[in-house]
Design an enzyme around this catalytic site. Structure first.
Site, PDB file in Angstrom:
ATOM      1  N   ASP A 136       2.335  -4.554   7.925  1.00  0.00           N
ATOM      2  CA  ASP A 136       1.076  -3.870   7.667  1.00  0.00           C
ATOM      3  C   ASP A 136      -0.023  -4.924   7.777  1.00  0.00           C
ATOM      4  O   ASP A 136      -0.224  -5.729   6.866  1.00  0.00           O
ATOM      5  CB  ASP A 136       1.106  -3.245   6.275  1.00  0.00           C
ATOM      6  CG  ASP A 136      -0.236  -2.650   5.864  1.00  0.00           C
ATOM      7  OD1 ASP A 136      -1.205  -2.725   6.650  1.00  0.00           O
ATOM      8  OD2 ASP A 136      -0.327  -2.116   4.741  1.00  0.00           O
TER       9      ASP A 136
ATOM     10  N   GLN B   1      -5.176  -5.720   6.676  1.00  0.00           N
ATOM     11  CA  GLN B   1      -6.081  -6.683   6.047  1.00  0.00           C
ATOM     12  C   GLN B   1      -6.050  -8.053   6.725  1.00  0.00           C
ATOM     13  O   GLN B   1      -6.700  -8.983   6.252  1.00  0.00           O
ATOM     14  CB  GLN B   1      -5.705  -6.854   4.568  1.00  0.00           C
ATOM     15  CG  GLN B   1      -5.766  -5.572   3.756  1.00  0.00           C
ATOM     16  CD  GLN B   1      -7.182  -5.048   3.587  1.00  0.00           C
ATOM     17  OE1 GLN B   1      -8.148  -5.789   3.712  1.00  0.00           O
ATOM     18  NE2 GLN B   1      -7.318  -3.771   3.295  1.00  0.00           N
TER      19      GLN B   1
ATOM     20  N   HIS C  37       0.854  -1.180   0.000  1.00  0.00           N
ATOM     21  CA  HIS C  37       0.000   0.000   0.000  1.00  0.00           C
ATOM     22  C   HIS C  37       0.896   1.239   0.000  1.00  0.00           C
ATOM     23  O   HIS C  37       2.011   1.205   0.512  1.00  0.00           O
ATOM     24  CB  HIS C  37      -0.854  -0.035   1.275  1.00  0.00           C
ATOM     25  CG  HIS C  37      -1.980   0.941   1.323  1.00  0.00           C
ATOM     26  ND1 HIS C  37      -1.788   2.267   1.618  1.00  0.00           N
ATOM     27  CD2 HIS C  37      -3.321   0.781   1.143  1.00  0.00           C
ATOM     28  CE1 HIS C  37      -2.964   2.885   1.618  1.00  0.00           C
ATOM     29  NE2 HIS C  37      -3.909   2.008   1.333  1.00  0.00           N
TER      30      HIS C  37
ATOM     31  N   LYS D 244     -11.418  -0.861   9.649  1.00  0.00           N
ATOM     32  CA  LYS D 244     -11.504  -2.128   8.932  1.00  0.00           C
ATOM     33  C   LYS D 244     -11.962  -3.270   9.844  1.00  0.00           C
ATOM     34  O   LYS D 244     -12.136  -4.398   9.388  1.00  0.00           O
ATOM     35  CB  LYS D 244     -10.152  -2.479   8.302  1.00  0.00           C
ATOM     36  CG  LYS D 244      -9.665  -1.471   7.268  1.00  0.00           C
ATOM     37  CD  LYS D 244      -8.403  -1.948   6.591  1.00  0.00           C
ATOM     38  CE  LYS D 244      -7.734  -0.876   5.775  1.00  0.00           C
ATOM     39  NZ  LYS D 244      -8.568  -0.163   4.837  1.00  0.00           N
TER      40      LYS D 244
ATOM     41  N   CYS E  23      -4.758   2.473  -3.797  1.00  0.00           N
ATOM     42  CA  CYS E  23      -3.523   2.929  -3.129  1.00  0.00           C
ATOM     43  C   CYS E  23      -2.387   1.939  -3.347  1.00  0.00           C
ATOM     44  O   CYS E  23      -1.585   1.672  -2.449  1.00  0.00           O
ATOM     45  CB  CYS E  23      -3.759   3.158  -1.633  1.00  0.00           C
ATOM     46  SG  CYS E  23      -4.954   4.459  -1.283  1.00  0.00           S
TER      47      CYS E  23
END
Length: 357
Positions: free
Chosen positions: A143, A146, A66, A169, A312
């Protein structure tokens, strides 16, 4: 010191403890509240990065990151002389872990990678990456935007040095995220922003700073948002993250199969199998049609919400040879019936646009 202020403080710190338990941090002091995951990555880049990176040092990323995990390191590399190196995709359209292993060297100071790709739906073997990085003394930033909302994430098991995620999220409000950092690393890092409660003492010519996590939480915090994130974590925990993950693996596979049944649809990322579990999303393109046209028609004519654009992840889309893609994203509250409705609506949308050719 009055009652309402004390109660707000207690609830705010309770939310920090809930985050720590949710990802199995060893101490709630390893959790820093930020505005979002982007700010969390910037915090690491400008605090740890500026302190530790020197000319010629290497930061390894993947082409599938991202922008939030690319741009901060670009900015810091310009200031420090560090070099950014990128891992490309293998034939299965997953970041090539074999190449990543080869790329890690004594020059490597940081590996910054996603856990689950927001475009490819692929999941990286973080534990394996951490072992390779730690063998040369490098740190690892994950990261996990997700992954934290969709599966069990245990930071002690992963053994990552830093991990970031966003509240919105995971059924929480916007405007808040968090950074997990190993206690010894946070202790060694200078402040990212100045003012407010990040101080110990302030004099006219210098200041001393609070212990982590307060050192990194300058100014009035997002008190209500943090408490609401704690409530969202209660909700997810009550359902059970293993249950959510198991259901989403099945739902994600169903989405992939249904999309694959449509003509002229190109889905990005690995094909699901017994050994390959995709996240519950599919990024795709339909030959000859722009994804924004698809998204607009699906929304206005069918009430189906998907995303279109580069998500992104412009470098990844350039690598794939496209400017943009459409993305259908699922969560545990979606059903196979939702997928069926989406696929029917998509087929109707494609038919509508093809009628003009």
């Amino acid at each position: 010191i009055h009652y309402l202020s004390a109660k707000a403080t207690d609830e705010f710190e309770l939310a920090r403890k809930k985050v720590a338990r949710f990802i199995n941090a060893s101490d709630s002091k390893e959790i820093v509240f930020t505005r979002n995951a982007t700010e969390a990555i910037n915090l690491v880049a400008y605090s740890w990065g500026l302190l530790n990176l020197k000319p010629g040092d290497e930061v390894i990323l993947t082409v599938a990151e991202h922008h939030s995990c690319i741009v901060p390191w670009q900015l810091v590399s310009e200031k420090t002389g560090a070099v950014l190196k990128y891992v490309m995709l293998n034939e299965d359209e997953v970041p090539d872990i074999d190449k990543l292993r080869e790329m890690i060297s004594p020059k490597t100071k940081l590996v910054a990678v996603h856990h689950v790709s927001n475009v490819l739906a692929s999941c990286l073997p973080i534990e394996e990456i951490v072992v390779c990085a730690h063998n040369v003394g490098a740190k690892v930033l994950v990261d996990a935007c997700q992954s934290v909302p969709h599966m069990v994430v245990d930071v002690q098991k992963l053994n990552a040095d830093f991990l970031v995620a966003s509240s919105h999220k995971m059924c929480g409000p916007t405007g808040i995220g968090f950074l997990y950092g190993r206690s010894d690393l946070l202790q060694s890092m200078p402040p990212f922003l100045g003012g407010g409660d990040m101080i110990s003492d302030v004099f006219l010519d210098h200041s001393t700073y609070a212990e982590p996590p307060s050192r990194f939480e300058a100014g009035t915090p997002a008190i209500g948002e943090a408490i609401a994130l704690g409530a969202a974590i209660d909700y997810l925990s009550e359902i059970g993250m293993p249950k959510i993950h198991e259901y989403e693996v099945e739902l994600g596979k169903y989405l992939y199969e249904k999309l694959s049944s449509l003509p002229d649809v190109r889905i990005y990322g690995p094909r699901p199998s017994e050994s390959v579990h995709r996240g519950a999303l599919s990024s795709f393109n339909v030959e000859g049609l722009h994804p924004t046209d698809l998204a607009t028609f699906l929304d206005q004519q069918h009430g189906v919400a998907i995303r279109s654009g580069h998500h992104c992840a412009q470098p990844l889309h350039r690598y794939l040879g496209v400017n943009a893609s459409a993305r259908a994203s699922l969560y545990f509250y979606n059903t196979k019936e939702d997928v069926d409705s989406f696929v029917v609506a998509l087929a109707d949308t494609v038919s509508f646009f093809n009628s003009f050719k």
